[in-house]
Design a protein around this motif. Structure first.
Motif, mmCIF file in Angstrom:
data_model
loop_
_atom_site.group_PDB
_atom_site.id
_atom_site.type_symbol
_atom_site.label_atom_id
_atom_site.label_comp_id
_atom_site.label_asym_id
_atom_site.label_seq_id
_atom_site.Cartn_x
_atom_site.Cartn_y
_atom_site.Cartn_z
ATOM 1 N N UNK A 1 0.846 -1.198 0.000
ATOM 2 C CA UNK A 1 0.000 0.000 0.000
ATOM 3 C C UNK A 1 0.883 1.251 0.000
ATOM 4 N N UNK A 2 0.987 1.977 -1.126
ATOM 5 C CA UNK A 2 1.847 3.164 -1.177
ATOM 6 C C UNK A 2 1.488 4.233 -0.155
ATOM 7 N N UNK A 3 0.202 4.378 0.172
ATOM 8 C CA UNK A 3 -0.200 5.388 1.156
ATOM 9 C C UNK A 3 0.348 5.038 2.534
ATOM 10 N N UNK A 4 0.303 3.758 2.904
ATOM 11 C CA UNK A 4 0.884 3.334 4.177
ATOM 12 C C UNK A 4 2.401 3.521 4.166
ATOM 13 N N UNK A 5 3.018 3.271 3.030
ATOM 14 C CA UNK A 5 4.466 3.409 2.929
ATOM 15 C C UNK A 5 4.897 4.865 3.071
ATOM 16 N N UNK A 6 4.072 5.799 2.597
ATOM 17 C CA UNK A 6 4.399 7.217 2.743
ATOM 18 C C UNK A 6 4.429 7.618 4.211
ATOM 19 N N UNK A 7 3.614 6.947 5.038
ATOM 20 C CA UNK A 7 3.603 7.235 6.472
ATOM 21 C C UNK A 7 4.785 6.572 7.167
ATOM 22 N N UNK A 8 5.054 5.311 6.824
ATOM 23 C CA UNK A 8 6.176 4.575 7.415
ATOM 24 C C UNK A 8 6.434 3.359 6.539
ATOM 25 N N UNK A 9 7.464 3.392 5.697
ATOM 26 C CA UNK A 9 7.672 2.291 4.756
ATOM 27 C C UNK A 9 8.384 1.085 5.347
ATOM 28 N N UNK A 10 8.995 1.222 6.518
ATOM 29 C CA UNK A 10 9.914 0.189 6.982
ATOM 30 C C UNK A 10 9.239 -1.134 7.359
ATOM 31 N N UNK A 11 8.010 -1.144 7.914
ATOM 32 C CA UNK A 11 7.345 -2.438 8.095
ATOM 33 C C UNK A 11 7.106 -3.168 6.770
ATOM 34 N N UNK A 12 6.756 -2.419 5.730
ATOM 35 C CA UNK A 12 6.577 -3.030 4.409
ATOM 36 C C UNK A 12 7.888 -3.604 3.905
ATOM 37 N N UNK A 13 8.980 -2.855 4.074
ATOM 38 C CA UNK A 13 10.282 -3.342 3.608
ATOM 39 C C UNK A 13 10.670 -4.631 4.327
ATOM 40 N N UNK A 14 10.447 -4.680 5.632
ATOM 41 C CA UNK A 14 10.784 -5.904 6.376
ATOM 42 C C UNK A 14 9.975 -7.101 5.866
ATOM 43 N N UNK A 15 8.696 -6.872 5.596
ATOM 44 C CA UNK A 15 7.830 -7.945 5.088
ATOM 45 C C UNK A 15 8.303 -8.407 3.709
ATOM 46 N N UNK A 16 8.649 -7.464 2.846
ATOM 47 C CA UNK A 16 9.153 -7.815 1.520
ATOM 48 C C UNK A 16 10.400 -8.679 1.625
ATOM 49 N N UNK A 17 11.373 -8.238 2.436
ATOM 50 C CA UNK A 17 12.636 -8.962 2.542
ATOM 51 C C UNK A 17 12.445 -10.353 3.132
ATOM 52 N N UNK A 18 11.498 -10.474 4.060
ATOM 53 C CA UNK A 18 11.329 -11.755 4.752
ATOM 54 C C UNK A 18 10.599 -12.789 3.898
ATOM 55 N N UNK A 19 9.803 -12.336 2.918
ATOM 56 C CA UNK A 19 8.965 -13.271 2.171
ATOM 57 C C UNK A 19 9.540 -13.688 0.824
#
Length: 399
Positions: A20-38
């Motif tokens: 979700x780009x809107x969530x990433x604009x607020x704080x992208x780092x949880x998304x990045x961790x999920x991407x790297x882990x999966x």
């Protein structure tokens, strides 16, 4: 993690349909961790790109220009600037335009031509910050106008006001990251581009008569067509304010939470450069670079077909647990090797040395020399925005 695709070209890739780009604009780092882990590679429908989020994956993209072309068709940056600057070209065309810009941006030339100017501009905006007093917004009252004033001098665009330069930069940055095709952002880009061209009419005319040490003058003297000069000036404007201003606020943010590092820097001036380097890693100002595949590739068992847009998320790579120990921690004594904050290879940021000199060696140390007790204002948290280009937009400080 889904594997259902409408596009057969990416049928073998896992899908990050939750991104979700809107969530990433607020704080992208949880998304990045999920991407790297999966998965090391994903198809991301929300931004219509194959994305790489690991250190190894981003290195693969940067190190293989024969697969990942910078000449991206339909790139948002090309639309934002009304043409294709050098960062959206491959060699040899990229090298032809980059070569004249490299000369004024070499460390020796920066020291000789611009260091005194950087110090003079810094002292001016320190006076402004002092006049505003405790409670001032470090970004609004110091970092952004200083970065703009430095860039005006580096480009030889002396009649331009810092507020206008900063606005143009913000609009070009917004346009270059406009993955959601916001019409208001395109309107702002059009207006800023028109104003920038009008200012360049005067600048180019003057520099043809009276060459100087500026980047614009070097491009003109290097024989680049005027259209290329204008586009690459706008490219420089887009990155030449965003990154330096954020490096100032990022540094103060971390030093406010790590007074032991500040004490070390005040005792040993070599630590200032380590602070700059670590802040660049942890808060990568250019969060993602875009490429287009012009040949089939393969990474970690995944086939990457030709003809797709690719996003290498450098801000995620710089927090990859497989490359950096405890990557969310601020540590000025890391020994894990280089980061991707300024890119790698032929497209490494040309302004890296200018940023290190103007911010790491001059502006941030000068802040603490003038205001030894500088810190974030208690109870008034900073504000962050963006993920393709991310930084602090407001930071109240006191001293």
């Amino acid at each position: 993690m889904s594997t259902v695709h409408e596009d057969a070209a990416v049928a073998d890739l896992p899908v990050a349909d939750w991104l979700n780009p809107a969530e990433m604009a607020r704080d992208p780092f949880p998304t990045y961790r999920k991407l790297r882990s999966e998965s090391p590679v994903f198809w991301a429908p929300a931004i219509n790109k194959v994305i790489f989020s690991t250190y190894a994956g981003c290195g693969y993209v940067e190190d293989h220009p024969e697969i990942f072309s910078s000449h991206v068709e339909g790139a948002a940056m090309v639309k934002a600037m009304g043409g294709r600057p050098l960062i959206r070209k491959d060699d040899p065309h990229h090298a032809t335009e980059r070569r004249p810009m490299n000369r004024p941006l070499r460390p020796k030339n920066i020291m000789e031509a611009w260091s005194d100017m950087f110090a003079e501009n810094t002292n001016h905006y320190l006076d402004v910050l002092d006049e505003v007093g405790p409670g001032a917004d470090l970004n609004h009252d110091f970092a952004a106008p200083l970065a703009a004033k430095n860039l005006i001098s580096m480009l030889g665009m002396h009649p331009v006001e810092p507020d206008d330069m900063a606005r143009w930069s913000a609009d070009f940055i917004a346009g270059s990251g406009n993955v959601l095709d916001d019409a208001d952002i395109w309107r702002r880009c059009d207006q800023s581009r028109d104003e920038c061209h009008e200012a360049l009419d005067e600048t180019i005319s003057r520099l043809r008569r009276q060459p100087d040490s500026s980047i614009t003058s070097a491009m003109l003297e290097g024989g680049l067509p005027e259209e290329s000069v204008r586009l690459n000036v706008m490219l420089t404007i887009s990155g030449g304010i965003n990154e330096p201003q954020h490096m100032i606020t990022n540094s103060v943010h971390e030093l406010s939470h790590h007074p032991e590092v500040l004490a070390e820097a005040l005792h040993d001036e070599s630590v200032w450069n380590k602070i700059f380097t670590e802040c660049a890693r942890k808060y990568t100002p250019i969060g993602m670079i875009t490429r287009e595949t012009i040949a089939d590739g393969e990474f970690d068992g995944f086939r990457i077909p030709s003809g797709l847009q690719v996003g290498a998320i450098l801000a995620s790579a710089n927090r990859d647990e497989n490359q950096f120990s405890d990557p969310d921690r601020f540590s000025v004594h890391r020994s894990e090797g280089t980061h991707f904050a300024f890119g790698r290879g032929v497209h490494q940021c040309a302004g890296k040395w200018a940023a290190q000199e103007s911010i790491g060696r001059i502006a941030v140390p000068a802040l603490y020399d003038r205001f030894p007790n500088l810190t974030q204002a208690p109870g008034r948290p900073e504000e962050w925005d963006g993920w393709v280009f991310r930084g602090i937009t407001s930071m109240p400080v006191t001293w």
